[in-house]
Design an enzyme around this catalytic site. Structure first.
Site, PDB file in Angstrom:
ATOM      1  N   HIS A 185      58.319   8.197  62.769  1.00 46.52           N
ATOM      2  CA  HIS A 185      56.970   8.641  63.115  1.00 46.52           C
ATOM      3  C   HIS A 185      56.937   8.823  64.631  1.00 46.52           C
ATOM      4  O   HIS A 185      56.942   7.837  65.379  1.00 46.52           O
ATOM      5  CB  HIS A 185      55.949   7.598  62.661  1.00 46.52           C
ATOM      6  N   ASP A 311      51.286  13.162  53.356  1.00 48.55           N
ATOM      7  CA  ASP A 311      50.869  12.027  54.191  1.00 48.55           C
ATOM      8  C   ASP A 311      49.742  11.264  53.504  1.00 48.55           C
ATOM      9  O   ASP A 311      48.775  10.837  54.139  1.00 48.55           O
ATOM     10  CB  ASP A 311      50.448  12.484  55.584  1.00 48.55           C
TER      11      ASP A 311
END
Length: 432
Positions: A185, A311
């Site tokens: 991330h 997501d």
């Protein structure tokens, strides 16, 4: 999966194979959970069940590389069972579940637990990602070899970034030796600071602290140099701005083993959708401006961006019904992934095979899965959908336990009619 089931013929379909880009009218014959035959002349053997697809698209099921599921530890937000039901309704046949659970998936026993629990309760494939560092703390590397042996499909700290470059270097080196995939991330928490949305004029107008693009690009640039140093396989979980696309493009041109994803939210929405402090649009990475959204679409079309992810991040009223700056990041997305992605097709920004490639074939290739293609011997993880079917999203109809969708009351096109996992029908809109 079940050779006891009779053969199944899906006929009169528009076959789209994103692996080759080939499209034609025809059918698919399924036996023993695998694709047995396909094409315009495929016929049903004696005793086979036959389903007429009415000319709708038949394609490989979607593979979502980034979904946060509450179980274990926060089953009130989402369980493996409810996530599977939402995924099936959205045409997702394989989910990669993030390790951000309680306890964290940083131990082989936890990997085994998720696999067993998913096998018992989920109607789609759920493959666990394991934590890259113990406790997701970014300090001590997890046991990559043991976790991989237990069945972890990739290694990530989920929604957290690893700020210690030495830890990341060590992880990439170990991953290289085990041929494991590191997924990161890319968001520097120090540069994010107190920021809650994209830094710029709109944030200033709302009086909200902004997150600069550099929070993403500085971390991404560092990682590219570490990949060059170590040779480890690396996937940037989600990029959101034009500068990040340029960094990935340059790394690929240099031959680095690098891939990247983009959230469907950063393809379909921009910062203006936040409107009057709408917390369902508070995401990480944040929604960027329209120029960055267009840059993401262009990078997807030219192959710089490899995959689209939902997501999926379920949040309940206690974490979302708060002032914007205090609300948690995240939105549910499994059920709307395909419909939202089809906005790009209807706007003539990308072809259907290209779109499905980013949703199915490329994730399968990156993860080393045999799915994501229409060919004999491939798993019969398939979807049939009408790309033009219009509907208005009612969040109360969502199968996810949490309802924090950014597409509430949005006009969407494209609905899944059938979802099959290993040749078994797990979702049938005709009977709902």
């Amino acid at each position: 999966m079940t050779s006891s089931h009779p053969p199944l013929l899906l006929k009169n379909a528009w076959l789209v194979d994103p692996a080759t880009g080939h499209e034609e009218r025809g059918g698919v014959l399924i036996e023993g959970g695998l694709i047995k035959a396909l094409g315009p002349a495929v016929a049903a053997p004696e005793g086979a069940e036959v389903i007429d697809c009415g000319g709708q698209v038949l394609a490989p099921g979607l593979i979502d590389m980034r979904a946060f599921i509450g179980e274990p530890g926060a089953a009130h937000r989402e369980t493996l069972k409810s996530a599977g039901e939402a995924a099936a309704a959205g045409g997702v046949t394989t989910i990669v579940s993030m390790p951000d659970t309680n306890p964290v998936i940083d131990d082989p026993a936890m990997v085994d637990f998720v696999q067993r629990r998913a096998r018992d309760t989920s109607i789609v494939n759920i493959r666990p990602a394991a934590a890259l560092t113990k406790g997701l703390l970014g300090q001590e590397m997890a046991e990559i070899g043991l976790l991989r042996e237990a069945g972890a499909i990739m290694f990530t700290d989920g929604a957290r970034s690893i700020t210690n470059a030495q830890v990341m270097r060590r992880a990439l080196t170990y991953a290289r030796d085990f041929d494991a995939l590191i997924v990161h991330h890319v968001e520097d928490p120090d540069l994010v600071g107190q920021g809650v949305m994209n830094e710029g004029e709109f944030a200033a107008r709302l009086g909200l602290p902004g997150i600069p693009r550099e929070a993403e690009t500085v971390m991404l640039e560092r990682d590219m140099r570490l990949v060059r140093l170590t040779g480890g396989r690396y996937h940037a979980a989600m990029i959101s701005c034009a500068d990040s696309a340029d960094i990935i493009r340059t790394a690929k041109a240099a031959g680095l083993p690098v891939t990247c994803g983009v959230s469907i939210n950063n393809l379909a929405l921009n910062e203006n959708d936040i409107g009057d402090y709408r917390t369902f649009f508070k995401l990480s990475p944040p929604l960027r401006d329209e120029d960055d959204r267009q840059a993401m679409i262009a990078a997807l079309a030219d192959g710089t961006i490899d995959v689209i992810v939902s997501d999926h991040n379920p949040q309940d009223v206690e974490t979302k019904r708060l002032p914007f700056a205090e609300a948690e990041d995240g939105a549910v997305g499994l059920e709307t992934l395909l419909s939202a992605a089809l906005r790009l097709l209807h706007a003539d920004l990308i072809s259907l095979p290209q779109l499905l490639r980013a949703l199915s074939t490329r994730p399968a290739e990156i993860l080393g899965l045999p799915a994501g293609r229409l060919e004999c011997g491939a798993p019969a993880d398939l979807i049939v959908f009408d790309p033009d079917a219009p509907y208005v999203l009612d969040k109360r109809q969502l199968r996810s336990l949490s309802k924090n969708t950014p597409f509430e009351e949005a006009r969407l096109e494209g609905q899944v009619t059938l979802t099959l996992v290993a040749g078994r029908i797990v979702f049938d809109r005709r009977s709902t």
